[in-house]
Write a protein that holds these residues in place. Structure first.
Motif, PDB file in Angstrom:
ATOM      1  N   TRP A 112     -75.778  -4.012-140.299  1.00 34.33           N
ATOM      2  CA  TRP A 112     -76.998  -4.507-139.666  1.00 34.33           C
ATOM      3  C   TRP A 112     -78.196  -4.315-140.574  1.00 34.33           C
ATOM      4  O   TRP A 112     -79.123  -5.131-140.575  1.00 34.33           O
ATOM      5  CB  TRP A 112     -77.225  -3.847-138.310  1.00 34.33           C
ATOM      6  CG  TRP A 112     -77.551  -2.385-138.377  1.00 34.33           C
ATOM      7  CD1 TRP A 112     -76.667  -1.350-138.363  1.00 34.33           C
ATOM      8  CD2 TRP A 112     -78.840  -1.798-138.479  1.00 34.33           C
ATOM      9  NE1 TRP A 112     -77.322  -0.151-138.450  1.00 34.33           N
ATOM     10  CE2 TRP A 112     -78.672  -0.402-138.515  1.00 34.33           C
ATOM     11  CE3 TRP A 112     -80.133  -2.316-138.542  1.00 34.33           C
ATOM     12  CZ2 TRP A 112     -79.739   0.483-138.626  1.00 34.33           C
ATOM     13  CZ3 TRP A 112     -81.193  -1.442-138.638  1.00 34.33           C
ATOM     14  CH2 TRP A 112     -80.990  -0.043-138.677  1.00 34.33           C
ATOM     15  N   ARG A 113     -78.175  -3.254-141.388  1.00 36.74           N
ATOM     16  CA  ARG A 113     -79.291  -3.031-142.326  1.00 36.74           C
ATOM     17  C   ARG A 113     -79.323  -4.112-143.399  1.00 36.74           C
ATOM     18  O   ARG A 113     -80.393  -4.602-143.756  1.00 36.74           O
ATOM     19  CB  ARG A 113     -79.182  -1.652-142.967  1.00 36.74           C
ATOM     20  CG  ARG A 113     -79.553  -0.547-142.040  1.00 36.74           C
ATOM     21  CD  ARG A 113     -79.538   0.772-142.740  1.00 36.74           C
ATOM     22  NE  ARG A 113     -79.864   1.832-141.787  1.00 36.74           N
ATOM     23  CZ  ARG A 113     -79.722   3.101-142.032  1.00 36.74           C
ATOM     24  NH1 ARG A 113     -79.252   3.500-143.195  1.00 36.74           N
ATOM     25  NH2 ARG A 113     -80.041   3.994-141.124  1.00 36.74           N
ATOM     26  N   ASP A 114     -78.153  -4.466-143.909  1.00 35.34           N
ATOM     27  CA  ASP A 114     -78.091  -5.530-144.921  1.00 35.34           C
ATOM     28  C   ASP A 114     -78.596  -6.844-144.342  1.00 35.34           C
ATOM     29  O   ASP A 114     -79.359  -7.563-144.986  1.00 35.34           O
ATOM     30  CB  ASP A 114     -76.662  -5.706-145.436  1.00 35.34           C
ATOM     31  CG  ASP A 114     -76.180  -4.518-146.259  1.00 35.34           C
ATOM     32  OD1 ASP A 114     -77.033  -3.745-146.750  1.00 35.34           O
ATOM     33  OD2 ASP A 114     -74.950  -4.372-146.391  1.00 35.34           O
ATOM     34  N   GLU A 170     -82.373  -6.647-143.961  1.00 32.80           N
ATOM     35  CA  GLU A 170     -83.048  -6.754-145.256  1.00 32.80           C
ATOM     36  C   GLU A 170     -83.047  -8.198-145.755  1.00 32.80           C
ATOM     37  O   GLU A 170     -84.050  -8.669-146.289  1.00 32.80           O
ATOM     38  CB  GLU A 170     -82.396  -5.824-146.271  1.00 32.80           C
ATOM     39  CG  GLU A 170     -82.738  -4.364-146.020  1.00 32.80           C
ATOM     40  CD  GLU A 170     -82.101  -3.436-147.038  1.00 32.80           C
ATOM     41  OE1 GLU A 170     -81.810  -3.883-148.166  1.00 32.80           O
ATOM     42  OE2 GLU A 170     -81.900  -2.265-146.701  1.00 32.80           O
ATOM     43  N   THR A 204     -73.802   0.048-142.254  1.00 36.06           N
ATOM     44  CA  THR A 204     -74.940  -0.542-142.945  1.00 36.06           C
ATOM     45  C   THR A 204     -74.987  -2.060-142.788  1.00 36.06           C
ATOM     46  O   THR A 204     -75.877  -2.686-143.304  1.00 36.06           O
ATOM     47  CB  THR A 204     -74.900  -0.202-144.452  1.00 36.06           C
ATOM     48  OG1 THR A 204     -73.702  -0.717-145.001  1.00 36.06           O
ATOM     49  CG2 THR A 204     -75.005   1.296-144.686  1.00 36.06           C
TER      50      THR A 204
END
Length: 80
Positions: free
Chosen positions: A4-6, A9, A2
């Motif tokens: 890269w998602r954080d 975002e 996660t």
């Protein structure tokens, strides 16, 4: 994963007015002086205020600079 998602975002949540660290450091002394004088510095420098809300290290620098500026003010002597 996660990570890269954080990062994505955080990037998408960035205020478009955010001036970034380099520009923030260039005018941070002015911002601190305005705050110490009781002026709404965020109104005059909205991009810097936005950056300080998002960047912990720069916000810490701003707090330290504000404390230094306030410590430089001579105390009132009460009638002198």
């Amino acid at each position: 994963m996660t990570g890269w998602r954080d990062g994505l975002e955080r990037f998408l949540a960035t205020d478009p007015r955010d001036v970034g660290c380099d520009e923030a450091m260039a005018v941070l002394h002015l911002y601190a002086e305005l705050l110490a004088a009781g002026v709404d510095a965020a109104e005059r420098y909205p991009g810097l205020a936005s950056h300080l809300a998002a960047c912990g290290p720069c916000a810490e620098d701003a707090d330290g600079l504000l404390a230094a500026v306030q410590d430089d003010d001579p105390p009132e002597t009460g009638g002198r």
